[in-house]
Scaffold this motif. Structure first.
Motif, PDB file in Angstrom:
ATOM      1  N   LYS A 215       3.102   0.803 -10.444  1.00  0.00           N
ATOM      2  CA  LYS A 215       1.999   1.361  -9.660  1.00  0.00           C
ATOM      3  C   LYS A 215       0.701   0.804 -10.246  1.00  0.00           C
ATOM      4  O   LYS A 215       0.514   0.808 -11.465  1.00  0.00           O
ATOM      5  CB  LYS A 215       2.017   2.888  -9.733  1.00  0.00           C
ATOM      6  N   VAL A 216      -0.204   0.362  -9.363  1.00  0.00           N
ATOM      7  CA  VAL A 216      -1.480  -0.204  -9.784  1.00  0.00           C
ATOM      8  C   VAL A 216      -2.598   0.525  -9.058  1.00  0.00           C
ATOM      9  O   VAL A 216      -2.517   0.768  -7.862  1.00  0.00           O
ATOM     10  CB  VAL A 216      -1.534  -1.716  -9.452  1.00  0.00           C
ATOM     11  N   SER A 217      -3.644   0.879  -9.800  1.00  0.00           N
ATOM     12  CA  SER A 217      -4.805   1.526  -9.219  1.00  0.00           C
ATOM     13  C   SER A 217      -5.967   0.544  -9.190  1.00  0.00           C
ATOM     14  O   SER A 217      -6.427   0.080 -10.242  1.00  0.00           O
ATOM     15  CB  SER A 217      -5.180   2.762 -10.037  1.00  0.00           C
TER      16      SER A 217
ATOM     17  N   SER B  68       0.855  -1.196   0.000  1.00  0.00           N
ATOM     18  CA  SER B  68       0.000   0.000   0.000  1.00  0.00           C
ATOM     19  C   SER B  68       0.889   1.242   0.000  1.00  0.00           C
ATOM     20  O   SER B  68       2.087   1.169   0.285  1.00  0.00           O
ATOM     21  CB  SER B  68      -0.911   0.013   1.224  1.00  0.00           C
ATOM     22  N   LEU B  69       0.289   2.397  -0.303  1.00  0.00           N
ATOM     23  CA  LEU B  69       1.060   3.643  -0.312  1.00  0.00           C
ATOM     24  C   LEU B  69       1.511   4.053   1.085  1.00  0.00           C
ATOM     25  O   LEU B  69       2.400   4.894   1.229  1.00  0.00           O
ATOM     26  CB  LEU B  69       0.262   4.767  -0.967  1.00  0.00           C
ATOM     27  N   THR B  70       0.940   3.436   2.118  1.00  0.00           N
ATOM     28  CA  THR B  70       1.387   3.697   3.492  1.00  0.00           C
ATOM     29  C   THR B  70       2.553   2.790   3.879  1.00  0.00           C
ATOM     30  O   THR B  70       3.068   2.887   4.980  1.00  0.00           O
ATOM     31  CB  THR B  70       0.241   3.513   4.504  1.00  0.00           C
TER      32      THR B  70
ATOM     33  N   LYS C 238       5.711  -5.131  -6.781  1.00  0.00           N
ATOM     34  CA  LYS C 238       7.135  -5.376  -6.995  1.00  0.00           C
ATOM     35  C   LYS C 238       7.367  -6.850  -7.257  1.00  0.00           C
ATOM     36  O   LYS C 238       6.883  -7.707  -6.515  1.00  0.00           O
ATOM     37  CB  LYS C 238       7.923  -4.938  -5.770  1.00  0.00           C
ATOM     38  N   VAL C 239       8.110  -7.140  -8.340  1.00  0.00           N
ATOM     39  CA  VAL C 239       8.536  -8.501  -8.665  1.00  0.00           C
ATOM     40  C   VAL C 239      10.009  -8.398  -9.041  1.00  0.00           C
ATOM     41  O   VAL C 239      10.345  -7.847 -10.094  1.00  0.00           O
ATOM     42  CB  VAL C 239       7.722  -9.107  -9.830  1.00  0.00           C
TER      43      VAL C 239
ATOM     44  N   LYS D 281     -10.095  -0.601  -2.569  1.00  0.00           N
ATOM     45  CA  LYS D 281      -9.777   0.359  -3.629  1.00  0.00           C
ATOM     46  C   LYS D 281      -8.624   1.243  -3.194  1.00  0.00           C
ATOM     47  O   LYS D 281      -8.465   1.537  -2.014  1.00  0.00           O
ATOM     48  CB  LYS D 281     -10.990   1.230  -3.943  1.00  0.00           C
ATOM     49  N   GLY D 282      -7.818   1.658  -4.176  1.00  0.00           N
ATOM     50  CA  GLY D 282      -6.705   2.554  -3.886  1.00  0.00           C
ATOM     51  C   GLY D 282      -5.530   2.282  -4.800  1.00  0.00           C
ATOM     52  O   GLY D 282      -5.608   1.470  -5.721  1.00  0.00           O
TER      53      GLY D 282
END
Length: 77
Positions: free
Chosen positions: A73-75, A36-38, A66-67, A60-61
């Protein structure tokens, strides 16, 4: 004439996301992380095949996927 041979393990890693499904190709044996962005890791899975799909059942968010050395970035909507 010189030919260049590329080992199969050098296949480029591809990450895509559509309608709740995350698709990863070219990353067999690596670890998939969804963060998550946090900074909280919400998913971690070992990739067991050359092309694998994961159903993302997360809120949602925006997330970081990362692989190995590949980061996207995925929405999630």
């Amino acid at each position: 004439m010189m030919s260049l041979m590329v080992p199969l393990t050098a296949m480029a890693t591809s990450i895509s996301y559509t309608n709740g499904t995350l698709s990863v190709t070219g990353a067999e044996g690596q670890v998939l992380e969804v963060i998550s962005l946090t900074g909280k890791r919400v998913m971690e899975e070992r990739i067991s095949s050359p092309a694998q799909r994961f159903e993302l059942n997360i809120p949602k968010g925006c997330y970081i996927v990362k692989v190995g050395d590949v980061v996207r970035k995925v929405s999630v909507r």
